[in-house]
Design a protein around this motif. Structure first.
Motif, PDB file in Angstrom:
ATOM      1  N   LEU A   1      -6.584   1.998   3.280  1.00 50.46           N
ATOM      2  CA  LEU A   1      -6.620   3.586   2.927  1.00 50.46           C
ATOM      3  C   LEU A   1      -6.246   4.290   4.255  1.00 50.46           C
ATOM      4  CD1 LEU A   1     -10.289   3.549   1.330  1.00 50.46           C
ATOM      5  CD2 LEU A   1      -8.138   3.783   0.353  1.00 50.46           C
ATOM      6  N   VAL A   2      -6.440   3.799   5.209  1.00 52.79           N
ATOM      7  CA  VAL A   2      -5.858   4.074   6.586  1.00 52.79           C
ATOM      8  C   VAL A   2      -4.272   4.488   6.594  1.00 52.79           C
ATOM      9  CG1 VAL A   2      -5.495   4.148   8.961  1.00 52.79           C
ATOM     10  CG2 VAL A   2      -7.787   3.604   8.200  1.00 52.79           C
ATOM     11  N   ASP A   3      -3.802   3.519   5.957  1.00 52.50           N
ATOM     12  CA  ASP A   3      -2.448   3.307   6.105  1.00 52.50           C
ATOM     13  C   ASP A   3      -1.926   4.402   4.701  1.00 52.50           C
ATOM     14  OD1 ASP A   3      -1.698   1.555   7.880  1.00 52.50           O
ATOM     15  OD2 ASP A   3      -1.738  -0.189   6.357  1.00 52.50           O
ATOM     16  N   LEU A   4      -2.350   4.486   3.569  1.00 49.63           N
ATOM     17  CA  LEU A   4      -2.325   5.443   2.815  1.00 49.63           C
ATOM     18  C   LEU A   4      -2.461   6.857   3.181  1.00 49.63           C
ATOM     19  CD1 LEU A   4      -1.195   5.461  -0.048  1.00 49.63           C
ATOM     20  CD2 LEU A   4      -3.768   5.464  -0.964  1.00 49.63           C
ATOM     21  N   ALA A   5      -3.558   7.072   4.072  1.00 46.55           N
ATOM     22  CA  ALA A   5      -3.636   8.477   4.517  1.00 46.55           C
ATOM     23  C   ALA A   5      -2.753   9.015   5.592  1.00 46.55           C
ATOM     24  CB  ALA A   5      -5.268   8.508   5.343  1.00 46.55           C
TER      25      ALA A   5
ATOM     26  N   ASP B   1      -3.966   0.964 -12.794  1.00 51.37           N
ATOM     27  CA  ASP B   1      -3.410  -0.341 -12.354  1.00 51.37           C
ATOM     28  C   ASP B   1      -3.383  -0.375 -10.733  1.00 51.37           C
ATOM     29  OD1 ASP B   1      -3.073  -1.210 -14.967  1.00 51.37           O
ATOM     30  OD2 ASP B   1      -1.001  -0.632 -15.131  1.00 51.37           O
ATOM     31  N   ALA B   2      -2.903   0.651 -10.170  1.00 52.81           N
ATOM     32  CA  ALA B   2      -2.697   0.795  -8.685  1.00 52.81           C
ATOM     33  C   ALA B   2      -4.192   0.417  -8.081  1.00 52.81           C
ATOM     34  CB  ALA B   2      -2.146   1.987  -8.341  1.00 52.81           C
ATOM     35  N   ALA B   3      -5.204   1.131  -8.720  1.00 58.12           N
ATOM     36  CA  ALA B   3      -6.483   0.623  -8.166  1.00 58.12           C
ATOM     37  C   ALA B   3      -6.910  -0.614  -8.223  1.00 58.12           C
ATOM     38  CB  ALA B   3      -7.565   1.511  -8.966  1.00 58.12           C
ATOM     39  N   SER B   4      -6.553  -1.311  -9.379  1.00 60.66           N
ATOM     40  CA  SER B   4      -7.038  -2.492  -9.483  1.00 60.66           C
ATOM     41  C   SER B   4      -6.114  -3.525  -8.498  1.00 60.66           C
ATOM     42  CB  SER B   4      -6.649  -3.275 -10.833  1.00 60.66           C
ATOM     43  OG  SER B   4      -7.447  -2.577 -11.857  1.00 60.66           O
ATOM     44  N   ALA B   5      -4.872  -3.127  -8.367  1.00 60.73           N
ATOM     45  CA  ALA B   5      -4.097  -4.023  -7.303  1.00 60.73           C
ATOM     46  C   ALA B   5      -4.419  -3.863  -5.812  1.00 60.73           C
ATOM     47  CB  ALA B   5      -2.508  -3.492  -7.457  1.00 60.73           C
TER      48      ALA B   5
ATOM     49  N   VAL C   1       0.906  -1.253   0.023  1.00 58.05           N
ATOM     50  CA  VAL C   1      -0.192   0.178  -0.079  1.00 58.05           C
ATOM     51  C   VAL C   1       0.987   1.328  -0.181  1.00 58.05           C
ATOM     52  CG1 VAL C   1      -1.448   1.318   1.420  1.00 58.05           C
ATOM     53  CG2 VAL C   1      -2.030  -1.181   1.023  1.00 58.05           C
ATOM     54  N   LEU C   2       1.776   1.262   0.854  1.00 58.07           N
ATOM     55  CA  LEU C   2       2.847   2.498   1.093  1.00 58.07           C
ATOM     56  C   LEU C   2       3.747   2.672  -0.491  1.00 58.07           C
ATOM     57  CD1 LEU C   2       3.815   2.231   4.881  1.00 58.07           C
ATOM     58  CD2 LEU C   2       2.162   3.685   3.526  1.00 58.07           C
ATOM     59  N   ALA C   3       3.978   1.621  -1.245  1.00 59.35           N
ATOM     60  CA  ALA C   3       4.345   1.627  -2.387  1.00 59.35           C
ATOM     61  C   ALA C   3       3.670   2.361  -3.403  1.00 59.35           C
ATOM     62  CB  ALA C   3       4.825   0.397  -2.841  1.00 59.35           C
ATOM     63  N   VAL C   4       2.313   2.598  -3.233  1.00 61.15           N
ATOM     64  CA  VAL C   4       1.433   3.213  -4.268  1.00 61.15           C
ATOM     65  C   VAL C   4       1.921   4.696  -4.809  1.00 61.15           C
ATOM     66  CG1 VAL C   4      -0.840   4.294  -4.466  1.00 61.15           C
ATOM     67  CG2 VAL C   4      -0.782   1.910  -3.660  1.00 61.15           C
ATOM     68  N   PRO C   5       2.132   5.670  -3.938  1.00 58.34           N
ATOM     69  CA  PRO C   5       2.659   6.978  -4.225  1.00 58.34           C
ATOM     70  C   PRO C   5       3.603   6.947  -5.328  1.00 58.34           C
ATOM     71  CG  PRO C   5       2.115   6.770  -1.890  1.00 58.34           C
ATOM     72  CD  PRO C   5       2.147   5.650  -2.316  1.00 58.34           C
ATOM     73  N   ARG C   6       4.403   6.010  -5.542  1.00 59.46           N
ATOM     74  CA  ARG C   6       5.880   5.853  -6.126  1.00 59.46           C
ATOM     75  C   ARG C   6       5.139   5.342  -7.642  1.00 59.46           C
ATOM     76  NH1 ARG C   6       9.766   3.056  -2.194  1.00 59.46           N
ATOM     77  NH2 ARG C   6       7.912   2.147  -1.437  1.00 59.46           N
TER      78      ARG C   6
END
Length: 414
Positions: free
Chosen positions: A338-342, A263-267, A248-253
């Motif tokens: 989502l909490v981790d991403l926030a 692709d990130a949304a599907s993952a 999850v925390l790799a999403v911003p990159r």
């Protein structure tokens, strides 16, 4: 052995309130016993308190607080204190032990497996709760996630709270007393116990003391879980939970373009689905096998085959309940992501503002700092708001894939 309130982390004020109420409840029982003694010819003054024995105790309670604050832990601990033979929640007597292990005959725990709690389930529960306590103390009903009551179920519960049986106590758990979470009429008839987000230091201390987690790991997990005790324990002890968080925390990159955003949304959706499927697969299989056996599957008698053919309706109902539970598990897994991403975008925002606060995710602090330089405070805030808006949309029953795709595009565009 510690008393029943030992696991209620960082909630000293609430614990003090519940201890006083448990003592008052015990005084009610002693007063009633004194009245019976008087009626049978005993000494009326021996067990009669000089003041109202019920002061501090009431028949309906609401425990509120953010996720991970310990709402259900507080409710279960209070139920144990009510069943404690000493009225204190000692943690050692049979009343405390059976309540905390979930086997007490007079304590009923309602945990919604699906998206809501229906009126049929609530009516059956209220009917059972009206019976006389088998142990001579209290009938206790604990409703976790009371915000999931349907309108009809809420009305059924309201009637019971308005006209409560003399020895029945209702303990409701909800995020807040906002009308979206609990009806105003139910709220007006309950005493509210607000819980706060426990500080990371208190969570880390519990993980180290109770679960034997190494102090440095406990501190990292407590900070990463943002005060959520259960999630901190999973992060400290479950490698798979840590892997999911890292993804999850790799999403911003990964957000380098429109295609990458989709692709990130599907993952993210597929990871939540896989986690949910794994969490319910074992219980689903066990439930189906138990029902088929009860309906005659595997039998060799003359009517066995006909019985299982006639059970299609019950199997279909089971599948419906399991599908609802899987949907709830998927949404819970997605919400954790989502909490981790926030938390990541919160770190970027505080760094852009040069706020003197510790980061939530210490292991991605450098990435968050780079984001803070690239986006500035306004850009970080917009991204944080996009994540929070996604959570709100899913809670409002927007299809998760649509909400997550919209969020990813907002994160990419900034």
């Amino acid at each position: 052995m510690p008393d029943v309130f030992a696991d209620l982390v960082g909630q000293d004020e609430a614990v003090a309130t519940l201890r006083r109420a448990a003592a008052a409840a015990a005084a009610v029982l002693r007063h009633a016993a004194g009245d019976r003694t008087s009626a049978s010819g005993g000494n009326a003054d021996a067990g009669t308190p000089a003041t109202d024995p019920g002061a501090g105790m009431t028949h309906a309670w609401i425990f509120t607080g953010p996720p991970g604050s310990g709402r259900s832990v507080a409710a279960r601990a209070f139920a144990a204190a009510l069943q404690c033979v000493y009225g204190t929640g000692c943690g050692e007597c049979p009343g405390c032990h059976t309540t905390m292990t979930g086997t007490h005959a007079d304590v009923r725990l309602v945990v919604p497996e699906g998206l809501s709690i229906g009126v049929g389930e609530m009516r059956a529960l209220v009917l059972r709760a009206a019976s006389t306590p088998s142990g001579g103390r209290w009938q206790v009903v604990i409703i976790e996630d009371a915000d999931r009551l349907t309108e009809a179920a809420g009305n059924a519960l309201l009637k019971a709270i308005e006209e409560p049986p003399p020895r029945t106590v209702f303990l409701l758990c909800a995020p807040s007393t906002h009308p979206d979470d609990i009806s105003v009429t139910i709220r007006s008839r309950c005493r509210v116990v607000p819980l706060r987000q426990p500080p990371p230091a208190a969570v880390a201390e519990v993980l180290a003391r109770r679960d034997g987690v190494a102090p440095d790991v406990a501190q990292w997990a407590a900070a990463a879980a943002q005060g959520h005790v259960g999630r901190a324990r999973r992060l400290a002890r479950d490698p798979e939970a840590r892997k999911r968080r890292d993804a999850v925390l790799a999403v911003p990159r990964r957000l380098t373009g429109v295609g990458a955003a989709f692709d990130a949304a599907s993952a993210l959706i597929e990871a939540a689905e896989a986690e949910a499927e794994a969490s319910v697969a074992e219980s689903d299989a066990a439930e189906r096998a138990a029902l088929e056996t009860a309906l005659g599957a595997g039998g060799t008698g003359r009517g066995a085959a006909g019985a299982i053919r006639g059970a299609a309706g019950q199997l279909k109902e089971l599948e419906k309940r399991q599908k609802s539970r899987a949907t709830r598990a998927q949404r819970d897994a997605l919400d954790r992501a989502l909490v981790d991403l926030a938390g990541f975008y919160r770190d970027a925002l505080t760094m852009a503002l040069r706020a003197p606060v510790a980061p939530v995710h210490t292991d991605t602090a450098e990435v968050a700092a780079a984001g803070a330089q690239k986006w500035d405070a306004e850009g970080a805030l917009r991204r944080l708001e996009a994540v929070l808006a996604c959570r709100a949309a899913i809670e409002a029953n927007v299809k998760p894939r649509i909400a997550v795709e919209a969020m990813m595009l907002a994160l990419w565009k900034g």
